[in-house]
Design an enzyme around this catalytic site. Structure first.
Site, PDB file in Angstrom:
ATOM      1  N   HIS A 119       0.994   2.735   4.802  1.00 27.46           N
ATOM      2  CA  HIS A 119       2.106   3.578   4.353  1.00 27.46           C
ATOM      3  C   HIS A 119       3.341   2.414   4.314  1.00 27.46           C
ATOM      4  CE1 HIS A 119       5.153   6.592   4.796  1.00 27.46           C
ATOM      5  NE2 HIS A 119       4.281   7.541   4.781  1.00 27.46           N
ATOM      6  N   GLU A 157       2.200   3.764  -1.125  1.00 29.48           N
ATOM      7  CA  GLU A 157       1.099   3.679  -0.085  1.00 29.48           C
ATOM      8  C   GLU A 157      -0.288   3.292  -0.841  1.00 29.48           C
ATOM      9  OE1 GLU A 157       1.927   7.456   2.148  1.00 29.48           O
ATOM     10  OE2 GLU A 157       4.252   7.032   1.342  1.00 29.48           O
TER      11      GLU A 157
END
Ligand code: TA6
Length: 287
Positions: free
Chosen positions: A162, A262
């Site tokens: 992320h 991400e």
């Protein structure tokens, strides 16, 4: 010559000391900081350049609280793909074991950390596993997240690296490489097709599928190339004004200085891992 040191004490904004263990890397090319909790890299910069990863000025550095910024690991589920688990899974708040730090050469350092099932994880997620994070720090930042099934039954994971990328200002940021890709819009729960580049003038929270080429983040001062392997999905997120004000460990104007891109196996890009088998999600960041 010692190029890394361990265990520092970080002051948070209220002058309380919170012990959080991280590994600091310095080599001829770059520097990095990697917390043992979550195998979470929260600083990476090439020498005499601005950091590539964004880190909230008011991030927690506290056990069981995810650091806000850098590269949180979402595992064994992304988002609420598995409602029995916390948002983004439990890896990012779990203590990894530091396995090794190796100076490949004067320009390159490699750090390996591992998380294995425990009584605590088995209560949350009833599978035996090993999760290895291998981080290579040099001109490029390379992260390889390998899941190995140590159980006797197959298990399904969704996951994401992320990454919070630092940008000069959100109005200058453009994301290229996802044109014509289908995406699930988390704000409307609708599926659409990407039309051209992605710019930011409101909250964006999209899970792209059929991702099969590098993604490029163009900023005023630099172009960041994001190469994914073992992944066919990617998330693009910026909270914009209202959501940013509601987010934990973020200043009100934080949305102006980062974009999350991400590298993932999210939603229909989940991975089924058979006993004794492994899957690696690899991210190479260069600029
Ligand atoms: O990846 C995008 C997202 O799922 C957003 O919806 C937002 O929730 C973000 O992750 C941050 O989540 P966190 O649990 O770290 O606050």
């Amino acid at each position: 010559m010692k190029r890394y040191n361990y265990f520092d004490i970080l002051k948070n904004n209220f002058m309380e000391f919170k012990m959080i263990e991280y590994i600091e890397i310095k080599n001829n090319i770059a520097s990095a900081k990697i917390a043992l909790q979550g195998a979470h890299i929260f600083h990476y910069a090439r020498n005499s350049e601005k950091p590539l990863l964004w880190l909230s000025e008011v991030s927690d550095f506290e056990e069981r609280k995810a650091i806000r910024g850098g590269v949180p690991i979402c595992w064994p589920s992304f988002g609420m793909n598995n409602p029995d688990l916390p948002q983004h899974g439990f890896a990012r708040t779990s203590l990894f074991k530091h396995i090794s730090t190796t100076e490949i050469d004067a320009d390159t350092t490699q750090v390996i950390l591992k998380l294995t099932h425990s009584k605590e994880t088995l209560k949350l997620w009833a599978y035996k596993f090993e999760l290895e994070m291998k981080i290579t720090i040099s001109h490029k930042l390379i992260m390889e997240l390998t899941t190995t099934n140590l159980d006797t039954k197959s298990f399904k994971i969704t996951q994401a690296l992320h990454t919070y990328f630092s940008v000069s200002h959100i109005s200058d940021a453009v994301v290229k490489g996802l044109d014509k890709k289908p995406y699930f819009d988390a704000l409307t729960s609708k599926v659409s097709l990407q039309n051209g580049d992605i710019r930011f003038e409101e909250e964006v929270d999209r899970v792209y599928q059929e991702v099969d080429a590098d993604i490029v983040l163009v900023d005023k001062e630099r172009k960041i190339n994001i190469e994914n392997e073992g992944s066919a999905s990617a998330i693009v997120w910026n909270p914009w004004i209202e959501k940013c004000a509601r987010m934990s460990a973020m200043k009100e104007n934080a949305y102006e200085s980062f974009v999350c891109i991400e590298s993932a196996n999210a939603m229909e890009d989940f991975r089924l891992i058979k006993p004794k088998c492994s899957h690696t999600l690899k991210l190479t960041i260069s600029s």
